[in-house]
Design an enzyme around this catalytic site. Structure first.
Site, PDB file in Angstrom:
ATOM      1  N   ASP A 206      -9.037  10.821  -0.766  1.00 13.74           N
ATOM      2  CA  ASP A 206      -9.285   9.657  -1.977  1.00 13.74           C
ATOM      3  C   ASP A 206     -10.502   9.978  -2.769  1.00 13.74           C
ATOM      4  O   ASP A 206     -10.247   9.245  -3.978  1.00 13.74           O
ATOM      5  CB  ASP A 206      -9.706   8.369  -1.008  1.00 13.74           C
ATOM      6  CG  ASP A 206      -8.503   7.806  -0.085  1.00 13.74           C
ATOM      7  OD1 ASP A 206      -7.286   8.488  -0.125  1.00 13.74           O
ATOM      8  OD2 ASP A 206      -8.825   7.052   0.482  1.00 13.74           O
TER       9      ASP A 206
ATOM     10  N   ASP B 243      -9.239   6.634  -8.085  1.00 11.38           N
ATOM     11  CA  ASP B 243      -9.386   7.558  -6.823  1.00 11.38           C
ATOM     12  C   ASP B 243      -8.725   8.764  -7.062  1.00 11.38           C
ATOM     13  O   ASP B 243      -7.377   8.910  -7.659  1.00 11.38           O
ATOM     14  CB  ASP B 243      -8.477   6.581  -5.683  1.00 11.38           C
ATOM     15  CG  ASP B 243      -9.633   5.670  -4.742  1.00 11.38           C
ATOM     16  OD1 ASP B 243     -10.572   5.318  -5.498  1.00 11.38           O
ATOM     17  OD2 ASP B 243      -8.958   4.992  -3.806  1.00 11.38           O
TER      18      ASP B 243
ATOM     19  N   HIS C  57      -2.712   5.063  -4.699  1.00 11.89           N
ATOM     20  CA  HIS C  57      -2.593   6.581  -4.215  1.00 11.89           C
ATOM     21  C   HIS C  57      -0.991   6.901  -4.322  1.00 11.89           C
ATOM     22  O   HIS C  57      -0.418   6.132  -3.736  1.00 11.89           O
ATOM     23  CB  HIS C  57      -3.120   6.668  -2.753  1.00 11.89           C
ATOM     24  CG  HIS C  57      -4.482   6.228  -2.790  1.00 11.89           C
ATOM     25  ND1 HIS C  57      -5.067   6.086  -1.429  1.00 11.89           N
ATOM     26  CD2 HIS C  57      -5.374   5.995  -3.635  1.00 11.89           C
ATOM     27  CE1 HIS C  57      -6.322   5.581  -1.659  1.00 11.89           C
ATOM     28  NE2 HIS C  57      -6.714   5.800  -2.774  1.00 11.89           N
TER      29      HIS C  57
ATOM     30  N   ASP D 159       0.088   9.933  -3.545  1.00 14.37           N
ATOM     31  CA  ASP D 159       0.584  10.911  -2.594  1.00 14.37           C
ATOM     32  C   ASP D 159       1.342  10.564  -1.439  1.00 14.37           C
ATOM     33  O   ASP D 159       1.432  11.449  -0.510  1.00 14.37           O
ATOM     34  CB  ASP D 159      -0.914  11.710  -2.006  1.00 14.37           C
ATOM     35  CG  ASP D 159      -1.810  10.786  -1.585  1.00 14.37           C
ATOM     36  OD1 ASP D 159      -1.785   9.745  -1.300  1.00 14.37           O
ATOM     37  OD2 ASP D 159      -2.593  11.601  -0.877  1.00 14.37           O
TER      38      ASP D 159
ATOM     39  N   SER E 260      -2.413   0.387   4.545  1.00  9.03           N
ATOM     40  CA  SER E 260      -1.437   1.103   3.760  1.00  9.03           C
ATOM     41  C   SER E 260       0.067   0.334   4.231  1.00  9.03           C
ATOM     42  O   SER E 260       0.252   0.030   5.069  1.00  9.03           O
ATOM     43  CB  SER E 260      -1.417   2.460   3.974  1.00  9.03           C
ATOM     44  OG  SER E 260      -0.560   3.037   5.090  1.00  9.03           O
ATOM     45  N   SER E 261       1.016   0.797   3.441  1.00  8.22           N
ATOM     46  CA  SER E 261       2.474   0.759   3.612  1.00  8.22           C
ATOM     47  C   SER E 261       3.010   1.828   4.617  1.00  8.22           C
ATOM     48  O   SER E 261       2.323   2.832   4.812  1.00  8.22           O
ATOM     49  CB  SER E 261       3.381   0.777   2.186  1.00  8.22           C
ATOM     50  OG  SER E 261       3.151   2.094   1.564  1.00  8.22           O
TER      51      SER E 261
ATOM     52  N   CYS F 133      -3.921  12.581   2.839  1.00 11.36           N
ATOM     53  CA  CYS F 133      -5.085  11.954   2.716  1.00 11.36           C
ATOM     54  C   CYS F 133      -6.367  12.113   3.360  1.00 11.36           C
ATOM     55  O   CYS F 133      -7.497  12.319   3.085  1.00 11.36           O
ATOM     56  CB  CYS F 133      -4.934  10.271   3.020  1.00 11.36           C
ATOM     57  SG  CYS F 133      -3.642   9.428   1.972  1.00 11.36           S
TER      58      CYS F 133
HETATM   59  N1  ABU Z   1      -3.492   6.096   1.176  1.00 12.33           N
HETATM   60  C1  ABU Z   1      -2.044   6.397   0.898  1.00 12.33           C
HETATM   61  C2  ABU Z   1      -1.385   4.983   0.980  1.00 12.33           C
HETATM   62  C3  ABU Z   1      -0.014   5.246   0.347  1.00 12.33           C
HETATM   63  C4  ABU Z   1       0.776   3.854   0.352  1.00 12.33           C
HETATM   64  O1  ABU Z   1       0.616   3.018   1.073  1.00 12.33           O
HETATM   65  O2  ABU Z   1       1.755   4.003  -0.642  1.00 12.33           O
END
Ligand code: ABU
Length: 355
Positions: free
Chosen positions: A115, A189, A238, A240, A287-288, A340
């Site tokens: 990050d 980030d 993010h 990634d 996060s998702s 991450c």
């Molecule tokens: N830190 C990665 C989270 C990515 C996302 O929730 O899509």
């Protein structure tokens, strides 16, 4: 004396060259950040109460101990694959702090080096992050960065943001599909950028603004081209776990279609991952469930994947990769997975154009 015949100590231009050295984050003393509009903008709505009730407290020992064990497991696997692993310093994030413009009851963590640190070639860039709780995250990495500097690396801190109220939209409404940050100052980030040699792909997000992207492009100069992708994600934070280049000409895309990709990807193989096996009730505070695709390439074939993501493991193997399963579900609750949780410091390759 710097040995000019050796690969620079910091040397990484893309996501897939053979990995030699990496930073693996740590979770000790991780805290729940104070409730703020930036959290409302990004955190899963079913976790808002968690932040509202626990802001300023340490994250539970049970979760941190389980996540720490998984990080140790990841470290052991990386070492067994011949990779040098470095760890950030253990910092107590539970110490309140303030600047002339804001006060925080605690920091966050050093769990996610990706990050914060952006490695481009022989340079490590400290990102100007938009979350106030992350203002002092740099402290965990300074012992390593000083050492890399003494060994010849270029070390840059992007303009330290002020994080005053002017950076955050006072009328922000998460239902309106807007970003909470303004263009008051450059912020980004590092995890909103993915590197493919001379071409770097990024997204504007709830933590990365146009000003930040412009700063980075001007800083890197004409040798690099930054491309902004738009995945139409109102909670974007993010890139990634969405856009994962695995090898020259091969992209794992955690999106139902390639609509967001520019024509330069027309000749690339686009791989669409199978659905995650994460149970719907698995606690993902930060996060998702996209994080299952937040994988880490050790080279163009070997890739670290969460051990219970068996459909993804089979899918990658069927496409000629060599997945290495590593348990990581507890860590994932903290907002990321293998990409991450790490930051590659040295990959044995050179600057190239893949388009
Ligand atoms: N830190 C990665 C989270 C990515 C996302 O929730 O899509």
């Amino acid at each position: 004396m710097i040995d000019e015949t050796k690969l620079p100590v910091v040397n990484s231009f893309n996501e897939w060259d053979p990995l030699e050295e990496i930073i693996v984050g740590r979770v000790e003393y991780a805290c729940v950040p104070q409730w703020h509009a930036t959290l409302k903008a990004t955190m899963p709505a079913n976790q808002w109460h968690y932040f509202q009730q626990n802001g300023g407290q340490y994250i539970s020992d049970k979760l941190l101990e389980a996540a720490a064990q998984e990080l140790d497991g990841l470290t052991a696997v990386l070492q067994s694959e011949g990779i040098v692993v470095q760890r950030p310093a253990a910092i107590d994030w539970g110490v309140p702090f303030s600047t002339p413009d804001f006060a925080q009851p605690c920091g966050l963590y050093a769990a996610m080096p990706r990050d914060f640190l952006l490695v481009i070639g022989n340079e490590v860039i400290e990102s100007p992050m938009a979350w106030r709780s992350r203002y002092f995250e740099f402290k965990a990495y300074r012992p390593l960065l000083k050492r890399y500097f003494h060994q010849g690396a270029k070390w840059t801190t992007a303009p330290k943001p002020e994080l005053t109220e002017a950076l955050y939209k006072p009328t922000f409404n998460p239902a309106c599909s807007e970003f909470v940050i303004t263009e008051f100052e450059p912020v980004f980030d590092a995890a909103d950028f993915m590197r493919c040699g001379r071409d770097i792909f990024c997204q504007k997000s709830q933590v990365t603004n146009q000003f930040g992207i412009d700063w980075l492009q001007r800083h890197l100069g004409e040798a690099y081209r930054i491309h902004i992708l738009d995945f139409n994600d109102p909670k974007a934070m993010h890139i990634d776990a969405t856009f994962v280049p695995l090898a020259p000409g091969r992209l794992l895309l955690n999106e139902p279609s390639n609509a967001a990709l520019p024509p330069m990807f027309d000749s690339w193989e686009i791989l669409y991952p199978p659905p995650t096996t994460l149970p719907a009730d698995h606690q993902l505070y930060f996060s998702s469930n996209r994080v299952s695709v937040n994988i880490l390439s050790l080279d163009e074939e070997r890739v670290i994947v969460e051990a219970q993501e068996t459909p993804l493991i089979t899918f990658l193997a069927d496409h000629g990769f060599k997945p290495i399963p590593v348990p990581f579900r507890n860590f994932m609750s903290l907002g990321g997975a293998f990409h991450c949780a790490t930051c590659d410091i040295r990959r044995s390759g050179t600057l190239q154009s893949y388009f």
